[in-house]
Design a protein around this motif. Structure first.
Motif, PDB file in Angstrom:
ATOM      1  N   MET A   1       0.851  -1.198   0.000  1.00 46.81           N
ATOM      2  CA  MET A   1       0.000   0.000   0.000  1.00 46.81           C
ATOM      3  C   MET A   1       0.883   1.243   0.000  1.00 46.81           C
ATOM      4  O   MET A   1       1.791   1.363   0.816  1.00 46.81           O
ATOM      5  CB  MET A   1      -0.890   0.014   1.241  1.00 46.81           C
ATOM      6  N   LYS A   3       1.512   5.493   0.101  1.00 47.12           N
ATOM      7  CA  LYS A   3       0.966   6.694   0.719  1.00 47.12           C
ATOM      8  C   LYS A   3       1.414   7.917  -0.071  1.00 47.12           C
ATOM      9  O   LYS A   3       2.515   7.933  -0.632  1.00 47.12           O
ATOM     10  CB  LYS A   3       1.441   6.829   2.165  1.00 47.12           C
ATOM     11  N   GLN A 148      -4.310   5.648  -1.940  1.00 43.37           N
ATOM     12  CA  GLN A 148      -5.214   4.715  -2.611  1.00 43.37           C
ATOM     13  C   GLN A 148      -5.590   5.224  -4.004  1.00 43.37           C
ATOM     14  O   GLN A 148      -5.687   4.444  -4.956  1.00 43.37           O
ATOM     15  CB  GLN A 148      -6.473   4.500  -1.775  1.00 43.37           C
ATOM     16  N   GLU A 151      -2.536   4.720  -6.159  1.00 37.37           N
ATOM     17  CA  GLU A 151      -2.342   3.294  -6.444  1.00 37.37           C
ATOM     18  C   GLU A 151      -3.263   2.825  -7.557  1.00 37.37           C
ATOM     19  O   GLU A 151      -2.854   2.070  -8.453  1.00 37.37           O
ATOM     20  CB  GLU A 151      -2.588   2.477  -5.175  1.00 37.37           C
ATOM     21  N   THR A 229       5.487  -4.498  -6.160  1.00 37.01           N
ATOM     22  CA  THR A 229       5.931  -3.490  -5.198  1.00 37.01           C
ATOM     23  C   THR A 229       4.777  -2.573  -4.805  1.00 37.01           C
ATOM     24  O   THR A 229       4.665  -2.155  -3.649  1.00 37.01           O
ATOM     25  CB  THR A 229       7.091  -2.659  -5.783  1.00 37.01           C
ATOM     26  N   ARG A 231       1.755  -3.366  -4.472  1.00 35.67           N
ATOM     27  CA  ARG A 231       0.844  -4.068  -3.553  1.00 35.67           C
ATOM     28  C   ARG A 231       1.503  -4.449  -2.232  1.00 35.67           C
ATOM     29  O   ARG A 231       0.865  -5.069  -1.386  1.00 35.67           O
ATOM     30  CB  ARG A 231       0.314  -5.341  -4.232  1.00 35.67           C
ATOM     31  N   SER A 232       2.771  -4.101  -2.030  1.00 36.57           N
ATOM     32  CA  SER A 232       3.458  -4.453  -0.794  1.00 36.57           C
ATOM     33  C   SER A 232       2.888  -3.665   0.382  1.00 36.57           C
ATOM     34  O   SER A 232       2.193  -2.656   0.199  1.00 36.57           O
ATOM     35  CB  SER A 232       4.959  -4.187  -0.923  1.00 36.57           C
ATOM     36  N   THR A 233       3.171  -4.116   1.594  1.00 36.35           N
ATOM     37  CA  THR A 233       2.589  -3.484   2.780  1.00 36.35           C
ATOM     38  C   THR A 233       3.174  -2.108   3.059  1.00 36.35           C
ATOM     39  O   THR A 233       2.524  -1.269   3.672  1.00 36.35           O
ATOM     40  CB  THR A 233       2.806  -4.382   4.017  1.00 36.35           C
ATOM     41  N   ASP A 234       4.407  -1.871   2.638  1.00 32.24           N
ATOM     42  CA  ASP A 234       5.054  -0.578   2.872  1.00 32.24           C
ATOM     43  C   ASP A 234       4.922   0.325   1.655  1.00 32.24           C
ATOM     44  O   ASP A 234       4.763  -0.151   0.533  1.00 32.24           O
ATOM     45  CB  ASP A 234       6.543  -0.777   3.196  1.00 32.24           C
ATOM     46  N   SER A 235       5.019   1.638   1.915  1.00 35.24           N
ATOM     47  CA  SER A 235       5.019   2.602   0.824  1.00 35.24           C
ATOM     48  C   SER A 235       6.451   2.768   0.329  1.00 35.24           C
ATOM     49  O   SER A 235       7.334   3.185   1.081  1.00 35.24           O
ATOM     50  CB  SER A 235       4.460   3.953   1.298  1.00 35.24           C
TER      51      SER A 235
END
Length: 285
Positions: A1, A3, A148, A151, A229, A231-235
């Motif tokens: 995700m 930011k 979001q 993304e 990348t 969709r990864s948990t970190d920005s």
């Protein structure tokens, strides 16, 4: 995700005699760039507040504003009686006047009021920290919501690039056939006898120089890596930026090797999609 680096957060905390308000605004920047506005009496805590903000927001051009509003009867300002009496005496020596009128005039002069600097007590500082944490929560929520939107836009553009790449792959056999025909016609127009085997070898060598097989494979891999990348948990704004550069390198190479107008038109469309990604990438944390 991912930011966004754009955001706004505000939080207020009410004390018995004061209202503490913290506002945070952020825009894109390569690193953390913090500008703080606060009453002079609170500057002793500025470094600690900066560290908290930097740890939470990581990157961006951030404006911090701390407001302290007196809401009770308590005040740190007092009338400087000695100075006021002296001013009134001097005014009385110059001209006769009503005492109330002289007092009003004296209070307008410098040093008529004096302010005792008070130490920042622990309760008030805890209220400032509470307001700051609330503002940080708000701005991070704002950044996540903006992320979001970014993304979704990136995902759509990567899909468009994959579609254009598939068109390039489908078009490549026709491109190679066209290049071969063009070279054969050029030789025929020379009206000179050439060794067929030697001509075929030279043709293969020439076609290999314009082969884009590796570029197609690498571009497909870069597009896949970008999506993973994303969709990864970190920005990972910087990482996505590096991948975008690699995507651009492969697209440029395909364009330089194409030597075929229909494929070059697809390359122009791919460059347009990538440019829009790069513009938005500047705002990703």
């Amino acid at each position: 995700m991912i930011k966004s680096m754009t955001g706004f957060g505000k939080c207020s905390v009410q004390l018995p005699t004061k209202k503490i308000t913290v506002e945070l605004k952020s825009l894109n920047s390569k690193s953390i760039d913090l500008n703080a506005r606060m009453p002079s009496g609170y500057r002793e805590k500025e470094l600690e507040l900066r560290k908290l903000i930097a740890g939470s927001l990581q990157r961006g051009k951030v404006d911090l504003a701390l407001y302290v509003e007196m809401t009770g009867e308590e005040t740190a300002a007092e009338v400087n009686e000695t100075a006021v009496r002296q001013y009134m005496k001097q005014l009385r020596d110059i001209a006769e006047g009503d005492e109330v009128r002289l007092l009003e005039m004296a209070l307008r002069f410098p040093d008529a009021m004096k302010t005792e600097k008070e130490a920042l007590d622990e309760t008030e500082y805890e209220a400032i920290l509470e307001a700051l944490q609330g503002a940080l929560r708000e701005i991070n929520t704002f950044r996540a919501q903006e992320g979001q939107v970014l993304e979704s836009d990136f995902a759509n553009r990567i899909t468009a690039l994959n579609t254009l790449l598939q068109e390039v792959v489908a078009m490549d056999p026709d491109r190679q056939a066209t290049i071969r025909e063009r070279l054969q016609k050029a030789v025929q127009d020379l009206k000179t006898e050439v060794d067929a085997n030697r001509f075929e070898q030279e043709l293969i060598y020439y076609l290999e120089k314009y082969d884009i097989t590796e570029e197609k494979v690498r571009l497909a891999n870069h597009l896949k890596y970008f999506s993973e990348t994303l969709r990864s948990t970190d920005s990972n704004g910087k990482k996505l930026g590096f991948i975008s550069q690699e995507i651009g390198r492969e697209i440029n190479t395909i364009g330089s090797k194409a030597n075929y107008a229909p494929m070059q038109q697809l390359v122009v469309q791919m460059k347009d999609e990538l440019e829009k990604i790069k513009e938005q990438m500047l705002n990703v944390l």
